[in-house]
Design an enzyme around this catalytic site. Structure first.
Site, short mmCIF file in Angstrom:
data_model
loop_
_atom_site.label_atom_id
_atom_site.label_comp_id
_atom_site.label_asym_id
_atom_site.label_seq_id
_atom_site.Cartn_x
_atom_site.Cartn_y
_atom_site.Cartn_z
N TYR A 88 -16.56 7.56 10.98
CA TYR A 88 -16.33 7.95 12.65
C TYR A 88 -14.97 8.50 12.70
CZ TYR A 88 -13.87 3.48 13.57
OH TYR A 88 -13.10 2.46 13.48
N ASP A 258 -13.90 -9.02 18.11
CA ASP A 258 -13.74 -9.62 16.36
C ASP A 258 -12.71 -10.50 16.30
OD1 ASP A 258 -15.81 -7.51 16.44
OD2 ASP A 258 -14.39 -5.85 15.71
#
Ligand code: AMP
Length: 309
Positions: A88, A258
């Site tokens: 990405y 996360d």
């Protein structure tokens, strides 16, 4: 059940702009970010592994080397010469970040293609974390095998953690996404949703409605994150808890959830109470959102220095 933790999912090549049409290459992905933070937080006697599939090309070698270089065990990384890693790019326009992905053919989609191999990787782990992104990227025909492997590990005493991490772009439509996520929730001991996403796609009126929805699917612990606002949590033995994260100026919320999950489990695995583990997660995430990028070494240093003072 041992001192072994495994996160499973997809780690991608990240290209982040550094100006003048130049990009810096990194490696990131929700489950990998979790493993990266957890490795830095836990003492050396804990083994933190990452489970995924990569290609056999040079960039796949470099990704595996980066994972190993972070101190993360790579025994649960499998290679295929038929595919390569996903990618990405981050674009900046008027200070706003946007993401473009090339991952529809990534090797990680084969994660659950060999059920016996997958089950062998999970066997004997103390904790296995997967996410809604793990579920989304696994080829649809292998999703049942992924959940069956997790259910089997859970029955053998492994704690299964699930961060729903809603990513509508990875699913054919929102209904399919929501149905798949709630099916996945049934194999989870610990559910770690974020209220903003859950409200939007499940229509939850309150943070407690989100909590109850995951509890009703059989979780023993539910932690509902809510950005800068108070976290709502519940544990089957410890009851309900609430925690207000530290107030900070956020510059980039990438990997907030996360890193929170890593701070939470680093404490929990070492016997912390629900409330203390929420505090540990929120302290780490508060530093992470104050820095650009997903992986912030200084954030771990800041919280560990505080703990040992
Ligand atoms: P989220 O997934 O956006 O709900 O964020 C996960 C966790 O990161 C939250 O529970 C907070 O602990 C932390 N966090 C996210 N955004 C902020 C913020 N603006 N200020 C402080 N902490 C934050």
């Amino acid at each position: 059940v041992t001192n072994r933790v495994l996160a499973i999912g997809e780690c991608m090549v990240e290209l982040a702009p550094v100006g003048d049409a130049l990009y810096r290459r990194g490696f990131a992905g929700d489950t990998y970010n979790f493993a990266w933070y957890l490795r830095r937080l836990l003492p050396a006697e804990w083994h933190v592994g990452y489970g995924t599939w990569l290609g056999t090309d040079a960039v796949s070698d470099e990704l595996e080397a980066a994972i190993a270089g972070a101190g993360i065990d790579t025994a649960a990384i499998r290679r295929t010469d038929a595919r390569t890693v996903g990618l990405y790019m981050i674009e900046l326009r008027d200070g706003e970040r946007s993401f473009t992905y090339w991952r529809s053919q990534s090797a990680a989609r084969l994660l659950a293609s060999d059920a016996a191999w997958l089950e062998a990787q999970l066997e004997g782990a103390a904790l296995v974390l997967f996410s809604g992104i793990t579920l989304a990227v696994v080829e649809p025909e292998h999703r049942a095998a992924l959940l069956a492997a997790l259910a089997r590990a859970r029955a053998d005493g492994t704690v299964i953690a699930f961060d729903p991490n809603l990513r509508p772009r990875l699913w054919p439509d929102a209904r399919t996404m929501c149905a798949a996520l709630m099916q996945a929730a049934e194999v989870a001991d610990v559910a770690l949703p974020s209220f903003e996403d859950e409200r939007r796609y499940f229509g939850d009126a309150t943070i407690d409605a989100t909590l109850e929805r995951y509890r009703a699917r059989g979780a023993r612990t539910v932690v509902v994150k809510n950005g800068a606002d108070a976290i709502a949590a519940w544990d089957v033995d410890e009851g309900k808890a609430r925690l207000q994260p530290p107030r900070v100026a956020a510059v980039d919320t990438t990997a907030a959830g996360d890193s929170f999950n890593a701070g939470f489990f680093a404490a929990r695995l070492r016997g912390a109470s629900l409330t203390d583990a929420l505090g540990a997660g929120a302290r780490l995430a508060a530093v992470v959102v104050g820095h650009p990028g997903a992986l912030v070494p200084a954030a771990v240093d800041a919280v560990t220095a505080r703990e040992t003072r």
